[in-house]
Write an enzyme that holds these catalytic residues in place. Structure first.
Site, PDB file in Angstrom:
ATOM      1  N   LYS A   1     -10.226  -0.363  -2.213  1.00 44.62           N
ATOM      2  CA  LYS A   1      -9.848  -1.831  -2.350  1.00 44.62           C
ATOM      3  C   LYS A   1     -10.219  -2.516  -0.991  1.00 44.62           C
ATOM      4  O   LYS A   1     -11.148  -3.304  -0.850  1.00 44.62           O
ATOM      5  CB  LYS A   1      -8.549  -2.385  -2.903  1.00 44.62           C
TER       6      LYS A   1
ATOM      7  N   LYS B   1      -5.372 -12.602   3.600  1.00 40.84           N
ATOM      8  CA  LYS B   1      -4.612 -11.574   3.533  1.00 40.84           C
ATOM      9  C   LYS B   1      -5.307 -10.293   3.450  1.00 40.84           C
ATOM     10  O   LYS B   1      -4.825  -9.173   4.362  1.00 40.84           O
ATOM     11  CB  LYS B   1      -3.588 -11.659   2.427  1.00 40.84           C
TER      12      LYS B   1
END
Lengths: 289, 289
Positions: B170, B238
């Site tokens: 990811k 983030k």
């Protein structure tokens, strides 16, 4: 149609051959006989100078390397401009500076000659298969006149604006390609350093928002350290020079492109000019030590 | 199957609804009633704590925001770990630090509970349509056990390696997405500053080597200055934090990603945290003045 074709390198030769296969009569000239020979074998007629090519052709294509080559072939001592007939068209499919294209177009216009800038994307494979993307700048009626010939060489053919717009769009193409290459290289490096198989990573990413032609084709090259060109580092270097010069002329900040240009400089310095530009992976690996 | 599901935000809610639609019995819990309500209306059963959810479920999914949220929901005072039965599985589909995932997996293993990290890509649209890309890390047999449920939520489902590998992939996804976004934004800016229509540019590039999902979808958003999320700047911020922390832990230089992270920082500072991350275009425009 009688077509002039100058530039028989890795891209130009298959493009010219596709025009011959489609039944057109090609006239050509080259600095070295061996580069022109395959076209003569295929039925093209060789001429002694670019000017002689232009004298017998309705539309002339140039597919050479840099801005100075294009200027030489079109405006030089024995260049196309000295033979070209008013009402004919010169189509430059090289990748050069947008400002140079506009200058050449203006000089040709004075002599009643139309110009298109029509750089391509899609590499040697696209040139051979006749599936190039062609991004053309110039007058609409001139684009329409040349379009049937573009359709022999390419698949996605877009008239993107006036003189120079084709070169600007090609610059945009090189920006996107550069940053996507960089992204794929950084992702492969991070996966490897985490002990994750980059092949699995690529497989997981291809169908999502990270999916791209570059991840598909160059991602594989990077994983296999297969840097056989393809599109050479030295041409990528030349193209990013055009991009950054244009950005500077127009006061456009391109922070991402500048980073990739630094990697390409490092490759040039390391003597890797002849590798495929997927070697950005190699530059990053060296940086990582 | 009795399935626990915690996290009913922009991503989790449609994913949970797809599991219910497929005939599964869902148990859920949420900090705020209004976020859980749509699941209860659809037939899910509400529980008082994550631990109670885990006590009745065979497999529990978590789809929350950051590393601390995941730790809280799984290991916290009333967390899943306090109700979960040996032999059951906790599947975290949030995007968190690979090192945190490995730590949580180790703590669960001690209690006989298996874990998968299975972050997703594909945004709200992919979650709703059940077409997410799912990149899963953990044991093969555990992956195979959960796979039928993944297939309800996603389309491209890849087991990429052991614990943490899903999160690493990811992170790779976010690297590639970030740099492609940056490339598309820089290309649009260069086109505009040269007076070339970015719409034509995008059209010319889509089918060639510059083609990507990001150029297709986010390129359009950027051209239309449509920054309605989608995937918010604050989440991109983030995620790049996770990427750069991991890179730092592993001594991986990511020069391109770092540049994009700076643009995202600028957006956060400008109060644009709630915009779609295509707003990288906006950051670049501000830089260009």
């Amino acid at each position: 149609m009688k077509i002039g074709f100058i530039g028989t390198g890795i891209m130009g030769r298959p493009m010219a051959l596709n025009l011959i296969k489609a039944g057109h009569e090609l006239l050509t000239w080259g600095r070295r006989f061996d580069t022109v020979e395959p076209l003569l074998v295929a039925g093209a007629m060789g001429k002694g100078t670019p000017a002689e090519v232009a004298a017998s052709a309705e539309i002339c294509f140039t597919v050479v390397s840099g801005t100075s080559d294009v200027e030489q072939v079109i405006l030089g001592e024995r260049g196309l401009v000295h033979g070209v007939k008013p009402g004919s068209v010169i189509v430059d499919m090289s990748t050069i500076a947008p400002s140079a294209t506009r200058r050449i177009a203006a000089q040709l216009e004075v002599r009643g000659v139309d110009m298109l800038d029509a750089p391509v994307s899609g590499g040697q494979a696209g040139a051979t298969q006749g599936t190039l993307s062609i991004m053309a700048g110039g007058k609409t009626e001139v684009f329409e006149r040349v379009k049937p010939l573009f359709e022999i060489m390419g698949k996605n053919i877009v008239h993107v604006g006036d003189h120079g717009a084709g070169q600007v769009v090609k610059a945009c193409n090189q920006i996107v390609v550069s940053l996507t290459l960089q992204g794929v290289a950084e992702a492969i490096l991070l996966a490897r350093k985490n002990g994750v198989d980059p092949t699995k990573m690529r497989e997981a990413l291809l169908d999502g928002y990270a999916g791209s032609k570059i991840l598909e084709v160059h991602g594989l090259r990077m994983m296999n350290a297969d840097y056989k060109p393809g599109f050479k580092v030295k041409l990528h270097h030349k193209d990013l020079g055009i991009v950054l010069d244009n950005a500077s002329e127009n006061h456009v900040p391109l922070p991402g492109t500048a980073i990739v240009a630094q990697q390409i400089e490092a490759l040039m310095e390391a003597g890797d000019a002849e590798l495929d530009s997927a070697a950005i992976m190699l530059a990053l690996e060296r940086l990582a030590g």
